[in-house]
Motif scaffolding. Structure first.
Motif, mmCIF file in Angstrom:
data_model
loop_
_atom_site.group_PDB
_atom_site.id
_atom_site.type_symbol
_atom_site.label_atom_id
_atom_site.label_comp_id
_atom_site.label_asym_id
_atom_site.label_seq_id
_atom_site.Cartn_x
_atom_site.Cartn_y
_atom_site.Cartn_z
ATOM 1 N N SER A 350 0.823 -1.203 0.000
ATOM 2 C CA SER A 350 0.000 0.000 0.000
ATOM 3 C C SER A 350 0.861 1.259 0.000
ATOM 4 O O SER A 350 0.600 2.214 -0.734
ATOM 5 C CB SER A 350 -0.918 -0.017 1.220
ATOM 6 O OG SER A 350 -1.766 1.101 1.217
ATOM 7 N N TYR A 353 2.613 1.560 -3.485
ATOM 8 C CA TYR A 353 1.641 1.988 -4.483
ATOM 9 C C TYR A 353 1.383 3.490 -4.371
ATOM 10 O O TYR A 353 1.293 4.203 -5.378
ATOM 11 C CB TYR A 353 0.340 1.208 -4.296
ATOM 12 C CG TYR A 353 -0.793 1.667 -5.183
ATOM 13 C CD1 TYR A 353 -0.929 1.172 -6.482
ATOM 14 C CD2 TYR A 353 -1.737 2.601 -4.722
ATOM 15 C CE1 TYR A 353 -1.970 1.588 -7.291
ATOM 16 C CE2 TYR A 353 -2.784 3.020 -5.528
ATOM 17 C CZ TYR A 353 -2.897 2.510 -6.811
ATOM 18 O OH TYR A 353 -3.923 2.931 -7.622
ATOM 19 N N CYS A 372 -3.929 -2.234 -12.413
ATOM 20 C CA CYS A 372 -4.640 -2.863 -11.296
ATOM 21 C C CYS A 372 -6.135 -2.761 -11.529
ATOM 22 O O CYS A 372 -6.607 -1.944 -12.326
ATOM 23 C CB CYS A 372 -4.250 -2.231 -9.969
ATOM 24 S SG CYS A 372 -4.671 -0.494 -9.820
ATOM 25 N N VAL A 376 -5.971 -0.605 -3.970
ATOM 26 C CA VAL A 376 -4.827 -1.271 -3.344
ATOM 27 C C VAL A 376 -4.836 -1.110 -1.834
ATOM 28 O O VAL A 376 -4.354 -1.976 -1.101
ATOM 29 C CB VAL A 376 -3.510 -0.745 -3.957
ATOM 30 C CG1 VAL A 376 -2.307 -1.304 -3.218
ATOM 31 C CG2 VAL A 376 -3.438 -1.108 -5.435
ATOM 32 N N GLN A 382 -6.898 -6.886 -2.549
ATOM 33 C CA GLN A 382 -5.624 -6.695 -3.242
ATOM 34 C C GLN A 382 -4.487 -7.342 -2.463
ATOM 35 O O GLN A 382 -4.334 -7.106 -1.266
ATOM 36 C CB GLN A 382 -5.333 -5.205 -3.432
ATOM 37 C CG GLN A 382 -3.985 -4.897 -4.073
ATOM 38 C CD GLN A 382 -3.898 -5.368 -5.526
ATOM 39 O OE1 GLN A 382 -4.876 -5.315 -6.249
ATOM 40 N NE2 GLN A 382 -2.726 -5.815 -5.945
ATOM 41 N N ILE A 386 2.374 -5.373 -7.183
ATOM 42 C CA ILE A 386 2.160 -4.144 -7.953
ATOM 43 C C ILE A 386 2.752 -4.362 -9.338
ATOM 44 O O ILE A 386 3.916 -4.717 -9.489
ATOM 45 C CB ILE A 386 2.817 -2.924 -7.281
ATOM 46 C CG1 ILE A 386 2.313 -2.764 -5.853
ATOM 47 C CG2 ILE A 386 2.529 -1.656 -8.090
ATOM 48 C CD1 ILE A 386 2.992 -1.644 -5.087
#
Length: 851
Positions: A350, A353, A372, A376, A382, A386
């Motif tokens: 997270s 991202y 995606c 996320v 999720q 990534i």
């Protein structure tokens, strides 16, 4: 991120910003022990940043220690025997089956664990034992439906169903059908199978586990075909970092791979089967241990009662299975369990991202394009994966292979390509079915480095976090992207402008002293070469006489281009041997890359693994018919040039760039010499003259592959570089003239010419040097070896980074050449010879090269 980039970027890469992604202190780091875990359990990775946990986890050292201790203290026999040691094996394996079910919160009354050779083998086994009903005039038969975002191992089931006339139906997530006509399964209905991943190995999307019950009850259908639906859940990616509770979600089949969870052992997985579907399954093939009784002379066979015994053909990998106990014990001890791992890895993903999404160039263009399907930041939808591509300032794709090469200079490791998931790859990258087929015709296959074709990406970059990942991994990776792309140096001049400037470096030729040092002043009048060809009267060598290529009247020479240097590399990846004139053979320069150094497993050692190879200096003495090898602190050692593969008797096989080559060992004396110098066990091998390896000429259809015999080179017989191109690159790096000469050595070319315009060589289709005729095969894509100083063996990142940034993300430099079909032998290449060329008709202007 626009405006004051430096301050914003520094803030984003701080621990304080990272902590904002933790809902509570327990979300990350296992109660503050993560750094201790890294130090004690993973010291072997050193300063490596490993970001391919979806490919495989890395095993903790204590797992291996416990396993080795177990094997050293116990004797495990074949579990099919009845001895004491065999019973120990059987009981240990059965205990581990229970441990696996316990890990997934299931019982032996509900599920059975069948060991397989990985999740792929588990998926294949389902296809083989499923109760398919063939389509007929009276019945629609069974259907195999699969989510397009499946791993290729799942989609591959359709290869089996096709042979038995069972239809396969690809389904996208948005095509799932809500149904009001709920049906109860009975024996009159055909059995259908729906396969989907719990977590996409491409994007990390977690598909709803609630689908399992909804599909089995007919509330949600992948197609409107009536019947009884069973669910096959590919959980290999999901269970690496997330708990799977089979008491809540109850698929009929689950496949897993243990190396993705523990990192060890590899090649071991399991198919977990719901016991209630066991009576429906069929058994065709039977191997050792699966039969309760059978006859050899009559078609009689009775399977064993136990489901696992029935479908585990042959002897299971029992020693590997025993290691699983230590895997579960170690993982629980270090982390506290899968729920804790899920929070830990999700926090890292997270945070990463968020930073990736915030990176923008000064003009506002994003640096990263993320692929995606989910939010996320949401844990349940999720996983810690990534997937993305890097963009340039204009929004164009920077190929994943170029990014990967730059990352390796920072010791960062991730995965690139389509990850055996073409469905997700096509969806996110906008690749049509026609594009896939066209790319295949163009030479692109799964797993290669053809990252951009016609301006469109063929794959992407995937980073994935695992239980031993930490904040440092994320920060190092993000800093790499910032330094190499967002903060990369601005070009001093545009490439187009540089191309049109004359080369300010005067052509240089070897001095008489240098010539004497390299070749003792002249070539001998008679000497033996491979295949028993002889050069006699070398001053009267043959040259190309093709009437269609009258160099004097039709060839081009932009202001007296000459051959300034000739290099050969007798031992692959070792130091150069510079000459002023040298024989040309059907394989290229005589003795160029005829030898290579391999490790104990017969794998070639290059400077990428062993930079000190640049200190191993071979020289060829044609008069004495020997190769002498020198290195600092070592006495010189001589090796005969005569090919004695027949005397050695045994030809061994090796690989060079995926090609099979025949070689023979050069003996213990040189092996000991090299091992002492490199401080690692290795051997010197030589290509056998009786074996011919052909160049891969798919890039230039006009090249006659029958005339392109290769030594142990990677791609082609020769590599040509242009001093004007080197000077251009040196200008970007603000190098001195002396440093430019050192830069030339990094590119390890055979032929160096004094071009007048930088990169003009990229438009040449044919080259004539002193009457010798060469075909241009294509550009050379550079690897990390150009980052190694050939005089000091020190690694620096600036050469590769500058090459990439100054050439719009590409890392091509130099041109591959092959002997032309009209080349006659004997022939000699000489420094000072004029260089003529023909332009490539499809790229007749220099500017076109840079588009």
């Amino acid at each position: 991120m626009e405006g004051n980039n430096d301050i914003a970027l520094d803030d984003l890469l701080t621990p304080n910003y990272f902590q904002s992604f933790c809902s509570n202190p327990c979300d990350y780091g296992y109660g503050g022990t993560i750094e201790e875990i890294r130090r004690k359990e993973f010291s072997r990775i050193g300063d490596m940043t490993y970001l391919d946990h979806a490919g495989t986890a890395l095993f903790p050292q204590s797992l291996l220690d416990g396993y080795v201790k177990d094997l050293s203290e116990n004797v495990y026999g074949n579990p099919h025997s009845q001895s004491v040691v065999s019973r120990l094996t059987h009981e240990t394996v059965e205990h581990i089956r229970y441990r696996i079910l316990q890990h997934f919160n299931a019982t032996a009354e509900e599920y059975t664990v069948i060991f397989t050779a990985g999740s792929t083998a588990g998926l294949k086994l389902v296809a083989e034992i499923f109760p398919w009903t063939q389509t007929s005039a009276q019945s629609t038969g069974s259907r195999f439906c699969y989510l397009t975002d499946n791993h290729t191992s799942a989609i591959g089931i359709r290869g089996i169903t096709k042979t038995i006339n069972v239809s396969s139906v690809p389904v996208k997530p948005e095509d799932m059908i809500l149904s009001d006509n709920h049906q109860q399964c009975n024996h009159h209905h055909p059995m259908h199978l729906f396969c989907y991943p719990a977590q996409s190995n491409f994007s990390g999307t977690k598909y709803p586990l609630s689908w399992i019950e909804e599909i089995k009850k007919g509330k949600l259908l992948p197609t409107d075909t009536p019947g009884c639906w069973l669910v096959l859940l590919d959980a290999a990616s999901y269970v690496c970092t997330s708990p799977l509770d089979l008491s809540v979600y109850q698929p009929d089949f689950v496949t897993i791979s243990f190396y993705k969870i523990f990192g060890f052992p590899t090649g071991l997985g399991a198919l977990i089967v719901a016991n209630q579907v066991a009576p429906l399954l069929k058994k065709n093939y039977f191997g050792g241990g699966t039969a309760a009784a059978y006859l050899a002379g009559e078609d009689f066979y009775m399977p064993r009662e136990s489901l696992s015994d029935r479908y585990e053909d042959g002897t299971i990998s029992f020693l590997d299975i025993i290691s699983l106990k230590h895997g579960f014990d170690t993982l629980d001890r270090l982390t506290g369990g899968m729920e804790v791992i899920r929070k830990h890895t999700h926090t890292l993903a997270s945070y990463t991202y968020s930073v990736l999404s915030a990176l923008h160039y000064p003009n506002g263009t994003p640096v990263i394009h993320i692929y995606c399907d989910t939010e996320v930041r949401t844990l349940d939808v999720q996983g810690p994966i990534i997937n993305f591509n890097v963009l340039d300032e204009n929004g164009g794709i920077i190929g994943y292979s170029q990014v990967s090469k730059l990352a390796s200079l920072h010791n960062i490791h991730f995965r690139t390509g389509c990850f055996c998931n073409i469905g997700a790859c096509q969806k996110h990258l906008g690749i049509s079915n026609v594009d896939v087929k066209k790319n295949l015709v163009a030479g692109h296959v799964c797993g290669d480095d053809r990252d951009v074709i016609n301006g469109q990406p063929t794959g992407s970059i995937r980073i994935s976090f695992g239980f031993m990942s930490n904040f440092g991994d994320a920060r190092i990776f993000l800093k790499f992207l910032v330094e190499c792309f967002l903060k990369r140096p601005t070009k001093q001049d545009s490439t187009k402008e540089m191309l049109l400037q004359p080369n300010p470096i005067p052509a240089k030729h070897d001095t008489k002293e240098q010539q004497d040092h390299h070749t003792n002043g002249k070539l001998p009048e008679d000497f033996c070469i491979l295949n028993n060809h002889y050069f006699n009267n070398i001053s009267n060598v043959n040259s190309c006489t093709c009437e269609s290529r009258n160099i004097a009247t039709k060839g081009t020479n932009n202001g007296t281009i000459t051959l300034t240097s000739i290099y050969l590399y007798p031992i692959k990846s070792c130091a150069k041997f510079q000459v002023s004139q040298w024989p040309v053979t059907k394989q290229g320069l005589l003795y160029d890359r005829n030898w290579m150094i391999v490790n104990d497993n017969g794998v070639c050692i290059s400077q990428k693994q062993e930079p000190n190879l640049c200190f191993v200096c071979p020289t060829i003495d044609l008069k004495e018919n020997i190769m002498e090898v020198e290195a600092k602190g070592m006495d010189p050692i001589a090796i005969p040039l005569v090919d004695d593969s027949s005397v050695k008797g045994r030809i061994c096989q090796n690989k060079v760039c995926g090609d099979r080559v025949h070689t023979y060992d050069c003996g213990d004396k040189i092996a000991d010499w090299l091992s002492n110098f490199l401080n690692r066990k290795c051997r010197l091998i030589r290509q056998s003259s009786s074996y011919s390896r052909q160049a891969n000429t798919h890039r230039k259809g006009s090249v006659d592959s029958s005339l392109s015999s290769l030594s142990l080179v990677n791609e082609a017989q020769y590599l040509l570089v242009n001093t004007a191109s080197i000077f251009y690159l040196g200008q970007q790096m603000q190098l001195s003239e002396l440093q430019n000469e050192e830069l030339t050595q990094r590119f390890r070319a055979n032929i160096v010419v004094s071009g007048q315009q930088s990169f003009e060589e990229e438009n040449w289709a044919e080259v004539f040097i002193g009457g010798l005729h060469f075909k241009v095969l294509g550009k050379c894509t550079r690897c990390q070896v150009i980052c190694i100083d050939q005089h000091t063996a020190e690694k620096t990142k600036d050469v590769f980074r500058t090459l990439s940034s100054s050439r719009d993300g590409k890392t091509t430099f130099g041109m591959y050449l092959l002997n032309a079909s009209c080349m006659l032998y004997p022939a000699v290449l000489k420094v000072g010879s004029p260089v003529f060329f023909y332009y490539n008709q499809s790229n007749s202007t220099i500017e076109n090269t840079q588009k």
